[in-house]
Design a protein around this motif. Sequence first.
Motif, short mmCIF file in Angstrom:
data_model
loop_
_atom_site.label_atom_id
_atom_site.label_comp_id
_atom_site.label_asym_id
_atom_site.label_seq_id
_atom_site.Cartn_x
_atom_site.Cartn_y
_atom_site.Cartn_z
N ALA A 155 7.59 17.74 2.77
CA ALA A 155 6.35 18.64 2.61
C ALA A 155 5.03 18.08 3.10
O ALA A 155 4.18 18.85 2.86
CB ALA A 155 6.44 19.11 0.90
N GLY A 156 5.08 17.04 3.81
CA GLY A 156 3.76 16.56 4.44
C GLY A 156 2.97 15.81 3.41
O GLY A 156 1.87 15.57 3.56
N ALA A 157 3.54 15.10 2.40
CA ALA A 157 3.07 14.36 1.11
C ALA A 157 2.35 12.94 2.07
O ALA A 157 2.93 12.52 3.12
CB ALA A 157 3.81 14.09 0.25
N ASP A 158 1.41 12.65 1.63
CA ASP A 158 0.40 11.58 2.36
C ASP A 158 1.48 10.26 1.46
O ASP A 158 1.19 10.03 0.35
CB ASP A 158 -1.00 11.39 1.84
CG ASP A 158 -1.65 10.29 2.42
OD1 ASP A 158 -1.15 9.35 2.90
OD2 ASP A 158 -2.90 10.23 2.36
N LEU A 159 1.82 9.26 2.19
CA LEU A 159 2.61 8.17 1.59
C LEU A 159 1.62 7.31 0.89
O LEU A 159 1.93 6.46 0.11
CB LEU A 159 3.01 7.23 2.66
CG LEU A 159 4.61 7.73 3.18
CD1 LEU A 159 5.21 6.73 4.29
CD2 LEU A 159 5.68 7.54 2.10
N HIS A 160 0.29 7.26 1.30
CA HIS A 160 -0.81 6.34 0.61
C HIS A 160 -1.32 6.94 -0.62
O HIS A 160 -2.03 6.29 -1.34
CB HIS A 160 -2.10 6.07 1.51
CG HIS A 160 -1.44 5.23 2.91
ND1 HIS A 160 -2.14 5.21 3.89
CD2 HIS A 160 -0.41 4.67 3.04
CE1 HIS A 160 -1.69 4.39 4.88
NE2 HIS A 160 -0.55 4.16 4.33
N ALA A 161 -0.88 8.35 -1.02
CA ALA A 161 -1.37 8.82 -2.01
C ALA A 161 -0.33 8.91 -3.13
O ALA A 161 0.67 8.64 -3.27
CB ALA A 161 -1.58 10.49 -1.91
N LYS A 207 5.51 5.11 10.27
CA LYS A 207 5.06 4.27 8.90
C LYS A 207 6.28 3.50 8.32
O LYS A 207 7.41 3.61 8.60
CB LYS A 207 4.56 5.03 7.75
CG LYS A 207 3.14 5.89 8.22
CD LYS A 207 2.39 6.65 7.04
CE LYS A 207 1.09 7.30 7.51
NZ LYS A 207 0.41 8.01 6.45
N HIS A 208 5.93 2.49 7.69
CA HIS A 208 6.86 1.44 7.19
C HIS A 208 7.05 1.46 5.45
O HIS A 208 5.96 1.52 4.90
CB HIS A 208 6.41 0.08 7.47
CG HIS A 208 7.40 -0.83 6.99
ND1 HIS A 208 6.73 -2.33 6.62
CD2 HIS A 208 8.47 -1.07 7.00
CE1 HIS A 208 7.91 -3.08 6.24
NE2 HIS A 208 9.10 -2.31 6.53
N VAL A 209 8.39 1.82 5.08
CA VAL A 209 8.34 2.00 3.76
C VAL A 209 9.40 0.77 3.14
O VAL A 209 10.53 0.62 3.89
CB VAL A 209 9.00 3.13 3.34
CG1 VAL A 209 9.58 3.35 1.78
CG2 VAL A 209 8.18 4.36 3.82
N VAL A 210 9.14 0.15 2.20
CA VAL A 210 10.16 -1.14 1.72
C VAL A 210 10.55 -0.63 0.47
O VAL A 210 10.16 0.13 -0.45
CB VAL A 210 9.03 -2.35 1.33
CG1 VAL A 210 9.90 -3.16 0.49
CG2 VAL A 210 8.74 -2.66 2.60
N VAL A 211 11.77 -0.78 0.42
CA VAL A 211 12.98 -0.30 -0.65
C VAL A 211 13.49 -1.78 -1.44
O VAL A 211 13.94 -2.47 -0.63
CB VAL A 211 14.16 0.43 -0.15
CG1 VAL A 211 14.92 0.87 -1.19
CG2 VAL A 211 13.61 1.96 0.60
#
Length: 446
Positions: free
Chosen positions: A342-348, A2-6
């Motif tokens: 911990a497996g958190a959903d990035l979209h949540a 997945k892609h994360v913008v900082v």
Amino acid sequence: MKHVVVLGGSIAGLAAARAVRGEGHRVTIVEPDAPGAGGARAGVPQSGQLHALLDMGRLQADRWWPGLSAELLADGAVLGSGDEIRMFADTVRKVDVPGNELIGVSRALLEDHVRRRTLADDHVDVVTARAVGLATRGGRITGVRLRAAGPEPEPESKAERTLTADAVVDAMGRSSRLSAWLTEVGWEAPPVDRMQIDLGYATALFRRGNELPGVVVAHQLPSVTDEQADTGAMAAVEGDLWMAVIVAYADRRPTRDGAEFIRRMRDMAEPFGVVADACEMVGEVRTYSMGHSFRRKWWAVERLPGGLFVVGDAVASFNPVYGQGMTSALLHASCLAAHLRAGADLHAPARGYFDHVEVVVDAAWEVSTLADLAQPHVRGPYPRGYALARRMSELMARASVTDAWVHERFLDVVNMRRRPADLKTPRFWWRVALALRAQAAPGRAR
């Protein structure tokens, strides 16, 4: 992947990028200003001031970038430990704490090493652009709106582009416009606690020789009976230099006047006066002001969009006297890594992340604001039980002058190795009482 913008390429943004990348995601850092000569960035007006990487921050930094401390020392930074770190209550030297360590290093050198190590990863990119808003869809952040960066604002007609993302991390610092962007697209802004402190600080460099053998860091806090005395710190840094800072409030804020800076150093503890008398000032005095401390309480927002994280001064900005800023940012990045691991959903919505950040922020806030409220010009807000808390703080400060065990626990909290609650136990206060009793004994008071 997945892609994360900082958003932001400071220590906070770089640490967040490292945390996200460590969990297997691709990162794009967006920043409007590239580093110039010496690693300083135009968008960081306080970059030339003395900064502290507290012991907990250094430990975390060495985890993110193994061997970082050794690299800094090889590049001229200076490691101090034990009696090489001299701490003073007003001008009275406190007892040394064995094992206490700090690295004397400029922010520019630290940030340069962290930046190069972070960007060495092929899955971390940098875009030089100005973020101007968010893209959202279906209850989550889907990207950021960008314009070309430049010294002048782009015309409204200038075409924007959207950089899509699975999540966005705000590391834009005190001046972050994230709250305004969220309200523009129908989301809530966080409630904000503010404390007006009217603080000013000034930093100067001096040629370093052998005038203070065995001293790497000196730090002076006001005595508990004289809130108006100058606060200051001094560290040996790369380039055979002393970096000294003077901090004061309201109408006593330091100016750019070099002669005034020297006079005020001479009124401080011995190491400051020695440097003022023996060393040549290099360049000009640099000043910076800070009107207020604040914390943006993202954990209290009822409707959070998915895919949003906030780190560093964009969450909370404290009185810099205690040097909590960079260490807090690194601990925020640690919370981010733990949340993703911990497996958190990035979209949540990242409620678990913000709950952990609240713990870090509240601990730092308690330490810094309790001291700020002692200043006569600060008018609150005062927390419940403030009068008792201040009296206990005064007693603890007096005990820490002579008792190494009390001083060590106090430094553990200041260095963010322990929480303030650890200074409220019966065992701690029994030791404080013993120290104060010893000070009061005939022939033993300091």
